[in-house]
Design an enzyme around this catalytic site. Structure first.
Site, PDB file in Angstrom:
ATOM      1  N   THR A  15      40.954  53.488  17.408  1.00  0.00           N
ATOM      2  CA  THR A  15      41.803  53.048  16.305  1.00  0.00           C
ATOM      3  C   THR A  15      42.931  54.032  16.023  1.00  0.00           C
ATOM      4  OG1 THR A  15      40.190  54.036  14.828  1.00  0.00           O
ATOM      5  CG2 THR A  15      40.043  51.691  15.159  1.00  0.00           C
ATOM      6  N   THR A  16      42.727  55.300  16.360  1.00  0.00           N
ATOM      7  CA  THR A  16      43.802  56.274  16.183  1.00  0.00           C
ATOM      8  C   THR A  16      44.790  56.138  17.337  1.00  0.00           C
ATOM      9  OG1 THR A  16      42.040  57.726  15.435  1.00  0.00           O
ATOM     10  CG2 THR A  16      44.216  58.668  15.566  1.00  0.00           C
ATOM     11  N   ASP A  71      31.282  53.515  15.770  1.00  0.00           N
ATOM     12  CA  ASP A  71      32.134  53.577  16.964  1.00  0.00           C
ATOM     13  C   ASP A  71      31.280  53.613  18.222  1.00  0.00           C
ATOM     14  OD1 ASP A  71      34.171  53.685  15.199  1.00  0.00           O
ATOM     15  OD2 ASP A  71      35.175  55.414  16.071  1.00  0.00           O
ATOM     16  N   ASP A  74      38.529  58.884  11.568  1.00  0.00           N
ATOM     17  CA  ASP A  74      38.649  57.539  12.107  1.00  0.00           C
ATOM     18  C   ASP A  74      39.961  56.903  11.645  1.00  0.00           C
ATOM     19  OD1 ASP A  74      37.370  55.290  13.467  1.00  0.00           O
ATOM     20  OD2 ASP A  74      37.504  54.364  11.500  1.00  0.00           O
TER      21      ASP A  74
HETATM   22  P1  ADP Z   1      40.318  57.051  18.475  1.00  0.00           P
HETATM   23  O1  ADP Z   1      40.146  56.731  17.028  1.00  0.00           O
HETATM   24  O2  ADP Z   1      41.560  56.449  19.049  1.00  0.00           O
HETATM   25  O3  ADP Z   1      39.101  56.793  19.292  1.00  0.00           O
HETATM   26  P2  ADP Z   1      39.715  59.809  18.814  1.00  0.00           P
HETATM   27  O4  ADP Z   1      40.019  60.850  17.798  1.00  0.00           O
HETATM   28  O5  ADP Z   1      38.328  59.356  19.006  1.00  0.00           O
HETATM   29  O6  ADP Z   1      40.641  58.592  18.512  1.00  0.00           O
HETATM   30  O7  ADP Z   1      40.299  60.368  20.187  1.00  0.00           O
HETATM   31  C1  ADP Z   1      40.194  59.650  21.365  1.00  0.00           C
HETATM   32  C2  ADP Z   1      40.981  60.327  22.460  1.00  0.00           C
HETATM   33  O8  ADP Z   1      40.429  61.590  22.764  1.00  0.00           O
HETATM   34  C3  ADP Z   1      40.908  59.503  23.709  1.00  0.00           C
HETATM   35  O9  ADP Z   1      42.188  59.431  24.307  1.00  0.00           O
HETATM   36  C4  ADP Z   1      39.940  60.285  24.579  1.00  0.00           C
HETATM   37  O10 ADP Z   1      40.211  60.092  25.933  1.00  0.00           O
HETATM   38  C5  ADP Z   1      40.189  61.697  24.152  1.00  0.00           C
HETATM   39  N1  ADP Z   1      39.049  62.572  24.409  1.00  0.00           N
HETATM   40  C6  ADP Z   1      37.809  62.467  23.892  1.00  0.00           C
HETATM   41  N2  ADP Z   1      36.997  63.447  24.345  1.00  0.00           N
HETATM   42  C7  ADP Z   1      37.745  64.221  25.169  1.00  0.00           C
HETATM   43  C8  ADP Z   1      37.494  65.400  25.937  1.00  0.00           C
HETATM   44  N3  ADP Z   1      36.296  65.970  25.951  1.00  0.00           N
HETATM   45  N4  ADP Z   1      38.505  65.899  26.657  1.00  0.00           N
HETATM   46  C9  ADP Z   1      39.718  65.324  26.628  1.00  0.00           C
HETATM   47  N5  ADP Z   1      40.024  64.226  25.921  1.00  0.00           N
HETATM   48  C10 ADP Z   1      39.054  63.666  25.197  1.00  0.00           C
HETATM   49 MG    MG Z   2      37.207  57.525  19.134  1.00  0.00          MG
END
Ligand code: ADP
Ligand code: MG
Length: 535
Positions: free
Chosen positions: A102-103, A400, A69
């Site tokens: 948040t990332t 989240d 996170d």
């Molecule tokens: P954050 O803290 O920003 O939510 P995450 O590590 O949760 O960061 O990553 C979120 C990103 O990953 C988003 O841009 C989302 O669209 C992408 N994402 C999540 N699941 C998938 C998937 N199955 N295929 C492609 N992209 C994905």
């Molecule tokens: Mg996320």
């Protein structure tokens, strides 16, 4: 430093403040600030997306946190640099406002900063860059509104909500059972949601965790779980149709607040004192029994004498229950918190269909389940897992997911994830650049490039060729006029995010763009950094 004398001849020392400060001005200041911001965003870049890496952070006292996170990573990293702190603040704002993304927001800000540096090097004034970014962020946010899809859900059809929560969970360690956790999160939110006012009070959802069992054993309890047990081991372990007295007064004789002294010089006097004390306890228990309570939940402790008496009089009791829990119990059971025994009345008792004590593993750990409550608008998510780190990370992931479900109830618009929304915005911003005759158009084009940093990071983290993959997807979006094409991180064979069910909330994505632009503008406008130098 200089020595001087005042009009009476007394010496004093003049310290030149400026000399002891270091100072960066103009382009140097901007460049050094940008470098600091980019450095922070590089750290988070590898954690983005379903194939993103986790970070392990050790606190000064040796506690270990393993997390994916963004907000948590930055918070625990203890960034020292001032600009770095702005990035931490950025991630935190996204966490407060939206809860997820948040990332992504820090990666986006990093992309913008990198592009800004290139523009500054080409001699464009920082204010022009900031203006260009501002215009572009508006275009991007409006464009998101246009490509957003709405979906319908109801109390019986929660599938779309579950799908969106699953996207959030797919990038976490708990990926393995994201379906189950997403369902739990959505059901919890639906239980406390006010669908008419489109409002959710997340305070009514309590998240508890206990080491042991499997992640799959995580459950949703329609009621309250208290990490306490009955005050006496021989009290019943299960109470049906409990009537609960919720007390904030202790089971003990009143203590005068002023100084007092009791003189006891004979055995008889001692006996009377003891009798009197016993009578106090007896009266208190009687008062509870009179109103019909079958269980007492007490904020304070009580000594063995009272405990024994409660057991003897068949009135099960729980002691040392925290204030927050007490409030939740009162809400769930529809009871009132009572501050004095005299004020107990039958209406103030909380009602629960079943109160049971459950033991875990071989330890003496026991927990109290208060279920089938009069008012089921308070629920508990009970997380099980192999170790403490796992439980903490699951708590963060569930947070989240809960936030995402809440956002969807507030606004049921979604955009497509996997970078699809960012690529689509990038195309729209790029196209809009031509309409601006001034220098801003360079900044607008740069903004379009910066939006690509998110899909690029997703591709990179999934082991794909970032530039090739991105350009292929972008070309496909333009050719097919399909804003659902994104990065196929999990190698499923299709990059249509609608088919893959990868959704993100519209307000989350808009907030990311707005916040990232705001911070970058702020950093660009700093042209003088004055800091105390090290001695
Ligand atoms: P954050 O803290 O920003 O939510 P995450 O590590 O949760 O960061 O990553 C979120 C990103 O990953 C988003 O841009 C989302 O669209 C992408 N994402 C999540 N699941 C998938 C998937 N199955 N295929 C492609 N992209 C994905
Ligand atoms: Mg996320």
């Amino acid at each position: 430093m200089a020595l001087a004398f005042d009009e009476y001849g007394r010496p004093f020392i003049i310290l030149r403040e400026q000399e002891s400060k270091s100072r960066l001005r103009g382009l140097d200041a901007q460049k050094s600030n940008i470098a600091a911001g980019v450095a922070v965003s590089r750290i988070l870049r590898t954690s983005l997306g379903p194939k993103g890496m986790d970070k392990m952070l050790q606190s000064p006292d040796g506690d270990i946190t393993i997390t994916n996170d963004g907000a948590t990573i930055l918070e625990q990293m203890e960034v020292d640099n001032q600009i770095g702190k702005l990035m931490v603040e950025l991630s935190r704002s996204q966490d407060y406002e939206i809860g997820d993304g948040t990332t992504g927001v820090v990666v986006m800000a990093g992309g913008l900063l990198e592009q800004a540096e290139k523009l500054l090097e080409r001699g464009i004034h920082p204010i022009r860059v900031a203006e260009g970014f501002e215009i572009s962020s508006k275009i991007a946010v409006d464009h998101l509104q246009q490509i957003a899809d709405k979906f319908d859900f109801s109390a019986t059809n929660i599938e779309p909500l579950v799908q969106t929560c699953m996207t959030t969970l797919s990038s976490k360690i708990v990926n393995r059972c994201k379906r189950r956790l997403a369902e739990i999160a959505v059901k919890a939110v639906m239980a406390v949601a006010d669908l008419e006012r489109k409002d959710v009070n997340l305070d009514l959802i309590k998240v508890e965790g206990k080491v042991g069992g499997k992640l799959e054993d995580t459950e949703l309890i329609y009621g309250i779980l208290v990490d306490k047990d009955m005050s006496h081991p021989q009290m019943p372990k299960e109470i049906n149709d409990a009537k609960i007295a919720i007390l904030t007064c202790p089971f003990e004789p009143p203590k005068p607040k002023t100084k007092h002294k009791v003189d006891i010089d004979t055995v008889e006097k001692f006996q009377t004192l003891r009798k009197q004390e016993q009578k106090y306890f007896d009266d208190m228990v009687q008062q509870c029994k009179d109103v019909g309570a079958t269980l007492v939940i007490c904020q304070w402790g009580f000594d063995d004498e009272a405990n024994h008496l409660l057991m003897h009089r068949n009135l099960p009791a729980v002691r040392w229950v925290g204030g927050v829990e007490l409030e939740l119990i009162a809400i769930a059971t529809g009871g009132r918190i009572v501050p004095r025994f005299q004020e107990l009345t039958p209406e103030k008792l909380g009602k629960a269909g079943l109160v049971r004590e459950k033991a875990f593993g071989t330890t003496k750990d026991r927990m109290l389940y208060i279920e089938h409550c009069a008012n089921s608008r308070a629920v508990t998510i009970f997380i099980r897992g192999g170790n403490k780190m796992m439980i903490e990370e699951t708590k963060r992931s569930i947070h989240d997911a809960l936030c995402v479900a809440r956002n969807l109830i507030r606004n049921n618009s979604i955009v497509y994830g996997g970078g699809a929304a960012e690529i689509s915005c990038s195309i729209a911003v790029e196209a809009a650049a031509d309409k601006y005759p001034g220098v801003e158009q360079y900044a607008i084009r740069a903004f379009a490039d910066a939006l690509d940093s998110v899909p690029m990071a997703l591709a990179e983290n999934s082991g794909l060729q970032p530039i090739e993959t991105l350009s292929a997807v972008k070309a496909q979006q333009i050719k097919e006029n399909n804003h659902c094409c994104g990065i196929d991180c999990n190698d499923t064979g299709t990059n249509d995010m609608r088919e893959q069910n990868v959704f993100e909330t519209l307000i989350g994505k808009q907030q990311q763009i707005l916040l990232a632009t705001q911070v970058v503008k702020m950093i660009l406008k700093i042209d003088d950094v004055i800091s105390p130098s090290e001695y």
